[in-house]
Design an enzyme around this catalytic site. Structure first.
Site, mmCIF file in Angstrom:
data_model
loop_
_atom_site.group_PDB
_atom_site.id
_atom_site.type_symbol
_atom_site.label_atom_id
_atom_site.label_comp_id
_atom_site.label_asym_id
_atom_site.label_seq_id
_atom_site.Cartn_x
_atom_site.Cartn_y
_atom_site.Cartn_z
ATOM 1 N N SER A 1 1.709 -76.416 -86.290
ATOM 2 C CA SER A 1 0.920 -75.295 -86.820
ATOM 3 C C SER A 1 1.177 -73.971 -86.100
ATOM 4 C CB SER A 1 -0.573 -75.641 -86.818
ATOM 5 O OG SER A 1 -0.810 -76.741 -87.686
ATOM 6 N N ASN B 1 11.864 -75.817 -89.888
ATOM 7 C CA ASN B 1 12.100 -77.099 -90.563
ATOM 8 C C ASN B 1 11.510 -77.007 -91.970
ATOM 9 O OD1 ASN B 1 12.225 -79.755 -91.410
ATOM 10 N ND2 ASN B 1 10.662 -80.501 -89.985
ATOM 11 N N TRP B 2 12.400 -76.901 -92.953
ATOM 12 C CA TRP B 2 11.934 -76.688 -94.330
ATOM 13 C C TRP B 2 11.499 -77.991 -95.006
ATOM 14 C CZ3 TRP B 2 16.326 -72.841 -96.259
ATOM 15 C CH2 TRP B 2 16.227 -71.649 -95.504
ATOM 16 N N LYS B 3 11.720 -79.102 -94.358
ATOM 17 C CA LYS B 3 11.312 -80.424 -94.882
ATOM 18 C C LYS B 3 11.793 -80.604 -96.326
ATOM 19 C CE LYS B 3 7.368 -80.244 -91.808
ATOM 20 N NZ LYS B 3 6.096 -80.829 -91.435
ATOM 21 N N HIS C 1 11.594 -86.824 -85.851
ATOM 22 C CA HIS C 1 10.443 -86.026 -86.289
ATOM 23 C C HIS C 1 9.304 -86.990 -86.611
ATOM 24 C CE1 HIS C 1 7.834 -83.592 -88.797
ATOM 25 N NE2 HIS C 1 8.368 -82.539 -88.195
ATOM 26 N N GLU D 1 5.770 -82.267 -80.309
ATOM 27 C CA GLU D 1 4.990 -81.999 -81.515
ATOM 28 C C GLU D 1 3.837 -83.000 -81.597
ATOM 29 O OE1 GLU D 1 7.368 -79.762 -84.659
ATOM 30 O OE2 GLU D 1 7.790 -81.868 -84.945
ATOM 31 N N GLY E 1 7.139 -75.638 -89.091
ATOM 32 C CA GLY E 1 7.202 -76.225 -90.428
ATOM 33 C C GLY E 1 6.727 -75.231 -91.461
ATOM 34 N N GLY E 2 5.459 -75.344 -91.848
ATOM 35 C CA GLY E 2 4.909 -74.543 -92.938
ATOM 36 C C GLY E 2 5.208 -73.057 -92.848
ATOM 37 N N GLU F 1 7.347 -87.290 -88.937
ATOM 38 C CA GLU F 1 7.321 -87.838 -90.307
ATOM 39 C C GLU F 1 8.355 -88.948 -90.461
ATOM 40 O OE1 GLU F 1 7.622 -83.955 -92.045
ATOM 41 O OE2 GLU F 1 5.614 -83.558 -91.257
ATOM 42 N N GLY G 1 1.048 -79.539 -89.476
ATOM 43 C CA GLY G 1 0.587 -79.266 -90.835
ATOM 44 C C GLY G 1 -0.932 -79.293 -90.986
HETATM 45 C C1 PEP Z 1 6.935 -79.681 -88.145
HETATM 46 O O1 PEP Z 1 6.980 -80.289 -89.185
HETATM 47 O O2 PEP Z 1 7.824 -79.866 -87.288
HETATM 48 C C2 PEP Z 1 5.823 -78.784 -87.928
HETATM 49 C C3 PEP Z 1 5.589 -78.388 -86.716
HETATM 50 O O3 PEP Z 1 5.062 -78.447 -89.025
HETATM 51 P P1 PEP Z 1 3.918 -77.319 -89.086
HETATM 52 O O4 PEP Z 1 4.461 -76.098 -88.396
HETATM 53 O O5 PEP Z 1 3.691 -77.104 -90.532
HETATM 54 O O6 PEP Z 1 2.737 -77.871 -88.364
#
Ligand code: PEP
Length: 255
Positions: free
Chosen positions: A215, A9-11, A95, A169, A236-237, A97, A175
């Site tokens: 993470s 997920n590049w957000k 999600h 999640e 994500g990251g 966010e 993050g």
């Molecule tokens: C996400 O945004 O779905 C996520 C899991 O982010 P991260 O891997 O950065 O925690």
């Protein structure tokens, strides 16, 4: 046998050029995928460019959100049909966010999931508790409510066709660098599957893939994926860093 699904997920990150470059690198480093599906989820405005880069390869294309109406006066929104036209096969719904920053409600998310799955998109429905909910012992209650509300009226046919994926999640792990331990993630995934058996059916619950997100990195992917109820990862990251994301994909390939 549930095929692992690794999603990046590049957000709201990366320029058009950076998105295309990252997609090209991932394609180059993961030539022969046999055990896992890999899904790239760029920002809406770069989906088209990434679609051209990955072509008809093993890489799948996803969107970060979708609206539930088919067309009309909904300024700023994007429909299922628009996504399908671009070659999108999967869409994130709920999600954390979107829930906690944008303020989407369970009722909206349910409509989005019904709209997406009825148009043959795979809906990745995200659930998870906040730190405060966790600390007050309410995690199970929160997740159960998110499942009951979000999955209401979902047809068994679309689930049988594989159009529903759940992503667990925990919000405190997104993050933050604080990953749920593999044992904690497995326990929650098993809880989710047992609730899916009640809400939907025991047979279908065994077929539904449940991804873990929060993470995830190359260093912890393999131990998470080794757990019996963890059917993939939502990243994500680390999905923005070629070496990290390719390492995560390779961990799934070895399973
Ligand atoms: C996400 O945004 O779905 C996520 C899991 O982010 P991260 O891997 O950065 O925690």
């Amino acid at each position: 046998m549930r095929t692992k699904l690794i999603a990046g997920n590049w957000k709201m990150n990366l320029s058009r050029v950076e998105s295309v470059t990252l997609a090209g690198e991932i394609l180059h480093h993961t030539p022969a995928m046999t055990q896992a599906q890999v899904l790239l989820i760029p920002a809406f405005v770069h989906i088209d460019a990434v679609a051209q880069t990955i072509g008809k390869s093993h890489l799948l294309l996803g969107a970060q959100d979708v609206y539930f109406e088919r067309s009309g006066a909904f300024t700023g929104e994007v429909s299922t049909e628009m996504l399908l036209e671009l070659g999108v096969s999967h869409v994130l719904i709920g999600h954390s966010e979107r829930r906690h920053v944008i303020g989407e409600t369970d009722a909206m998310l349910n409509k989005k999931l019904l709209a997406a799955t009825s148009e043959k998109l795979v809906g990745i429905y995200c659930v998870g508790e906040t730190l405060q909910e966790r600390n007050s012992g309410k995690a199970a209650e929160v997740i159960l409510h998110q499942l009951q509300a979000g999955l209401a009226n979902l047809s068994h046919d679309v689930i049988a066709q594989g159009h529903l994926v759940i992503a667990y999640e925990p919000v405190w792990a997104i993050g933050t660098g604080q990953t749920a331990t593999p044992d904690h993630a497995q326990e929650t995934h098993a809880f989710i599957r047992s609730r899916l058996a009640e809400i939907i059916s025991p047979d279908l619950a065994e077929q539904i893939r449940i991804q873990y997100g929060g993470s995830v990195k190359k260093a912890n992917a393999a131990e998470l994926l080794a757990k019996p109820d963890i059917d993939g990862l939502l990243v994500g990251g680390a999905s923005l860093i070629v070496e990290e994301f390719v390492g995560i994909i390779k961990a799934a390939e070895l399973k």
